[in-house]
Design an enzyme around this catalytic site. Structure first.
Site, mmCIF file in Angstrom:
data_model
loop_
_atom_site.group_PDB
_atom_site.id
_atom_site.type_symbol
_atom_site.label_atom_id
_atom_site.label_comp_id
_atom_site.label_asym_id
_atom_site.label_seq_id
_atom_site.Cartn_x
_atom_site.Cartn_y
_atom_site.Cartn_z
ATOM 1 N N SER A 51 17.178 14.151 73.928
ATOM 2 C CA SER A 51 16.611 15.122 72.993
ATOM 3 C C SER A 51 17.590 15.570 71.911
ATOM 4 C CB SER A 51 16.089 16.344 73.752
ATOM 5 O OG SER A 51 17.160 17.085 74.304
ATOM 6 N N LYS A 153 20.238 22.721 73.056
ATOM 7 C CA LYS A 153 19.538 22.484 71.791
ATOM 8 C C LYS A 153 20.370 23.108 70.662
ATOM 9 C CE LYS A 153 15.841 20.978 74.072
ATOM 10 N NZ LYS A 153 15.486 19.540 74.104
#
EC number: 3.4.21.89
Length: 392
Positions: A51, A153
């Protein structure tokens, strides 16, 4: 009177420790020291999913600083040292919830800023919310706040920001934001012939590619074209475009108004998708919002489950706090909006919402080891060029 001189007491000889006792003391000291360092200063993590590619790769080992944002005190103190959720190699919980303490954050060097790569506890592993997101994250299980799964993230919006995504470009408070240097997007690579995957894709460090087989929604791909759907950086897309068998490289975006049903918030009042999202206001401490139907759909769960409120319910779409209907709410802590750098392959805030400040773990600082998980790549298992790379 005769006086008898007393002989000095003989010092007792100390018993020598057995080999087992010395070994046990050494191990105990090492465990205590490692636990303190892991809690107070920094932790080591490994990247398990793509990701954050191409900024962070699967198999990257990194250090995460607890000092930058300030470490937090344990909420669940009854936990086996050097574990997170389960005892190593089992599904047996490594903690007991008999005691729960209030959380405090020690002073840090800085606050979370836009552009920081941040590790945090996944908010939707809250016992009251995890079932709602099982379609996006199928392996969700409820855990205490400090023992929820660690996610990594990039922070794209701070508390108080208004975020909007237009055709893949992030806008904050109306201004287009810089694109992370190694950010990946999805491209259609139109080709005149089949591609030798090893020489073209893997040689360029591209691991996520599939032959094109059907129309990508209603975008720019013609049904008679052949090629590949490739996730890569803008720089590598330009390089691929120079190959003589490549007719064109086109970024793929979902069109505005094409609703993606799995996105946050789960409501018919928005028609957002991962490429066209918002505008949405990120909650800030002491910031007040009006609770109209749209805002209630967006913020109700955070008010109910992450603000420390009791006796909060939803009745006919209206928020009820301590038995009274409320038409506005003032937040008690800051929140952040997080996105993966692999924008078309990341389950992030677009899918499950904001990250509360009390879920922030630390700032990703540098990669200290990187191991290629590809089982066929025996000779170049260690990615030497990535060792001790600063994370930006």
């Amino acid at each position: 009177m005769a006086i008898t001189e007393l002989a000095p007491k003989q010092e007792r000889q100390k018993k020598e420790k057995s080999a087992f006792r010395e070994w046990f003391d050494s191990v105990l000291f090492a465990v205590i020291a490692a636990t303190i360092i892991r809690w107070l200063f920094f932790s080591a993590f490994v990247i398990p999913t793509p990701s954050m590619e191409n900024t962070l790769l699967v198999g990257d080992y990194l250090f995460v600083s607890k000092l930058h944002y300030g470490t937090t005190t344990p909420v669940t103190p009854l936990q086996m040292p050097l574990t997170h959720q389960y005892i190593w190699g089992t599904t047996i919980p490594s903690y007991l919830e008999w005691i729960k303490l209030p959380q405090f954050r020690l002073p840090g060097f800085t606050d979370v800023k836009r552009g920081d790569v941040v590790v945090f506890n996944l908010p939707v592993e809250h016992p009251e919310t995890y079932r709602k997101y099982s379609n996006v994250l199928p392996d969700l299980h409820p855990h205490p706040l400090d023992l929820r799964s660690n996610y990594i993230k990039r922070c794209v919006a701070q508390a108080g920001d208004t975020l909007e995504i237009r055709n893949g470009q992030v806008y904050i408070n109306g201004s287009a934001q810089p694109i992370p240097f190694r950010m990946q997007n999805e491209y259609f690579m139109s080709t005149t012939t089949a591609v030798h995957e090893e020489n073209v894709f893997r040689k360029n460090g591209i691991t996520d590619f599939t032959p094109f087989t059907e129309t990508f929604n209603d975008t720019i791909i013609s049904n008679d074209e052949s090629g590949y759907i490739v996730k890569t950086t803008p720089a590598l897309a330009q390089k691929l475009k120079t190959y003589d068998f490549v007719k064109r490289m086109e970024p793929l975006y979902l069109r505005k108004g094409l609703k993606e049903p799995s996105l946050f918030p789960a409501t018919d009042l928005t028609d957002w998708n991962k490429d066209n999202y918002g505008p949405i206001v990120v909650p800030a401490k002491n910031g007040t919002i009006m609770l109209n139907d749209r805002n209630t759909a967006i913020y109700a769960d955070f008010i109910r489950y992450y603000e420390g409120n009791e006796h909060v319910t939803l009745q006919n779409g209206k928020l009820v706090l301590n038995g009274k209907h409320v038409d506005q709410y003032t937040f008690k802590q800051d929140y952040y909006f997080m996105m993966g750098d692999n924008r078309h392959n990341s389950a992030d805030s677009r899918y499950w919402g904001f990250v509360p400040k009390d879920h922030i773990v630390g700032k990703a600082v540098f990669v200290w080891m990187s191991i290629d998980p590809d089982p066929t790549n025996f000779l170049n298992k260690i990615r030497w060029e990535r060792l001790f790379r600063i994370i930006r």
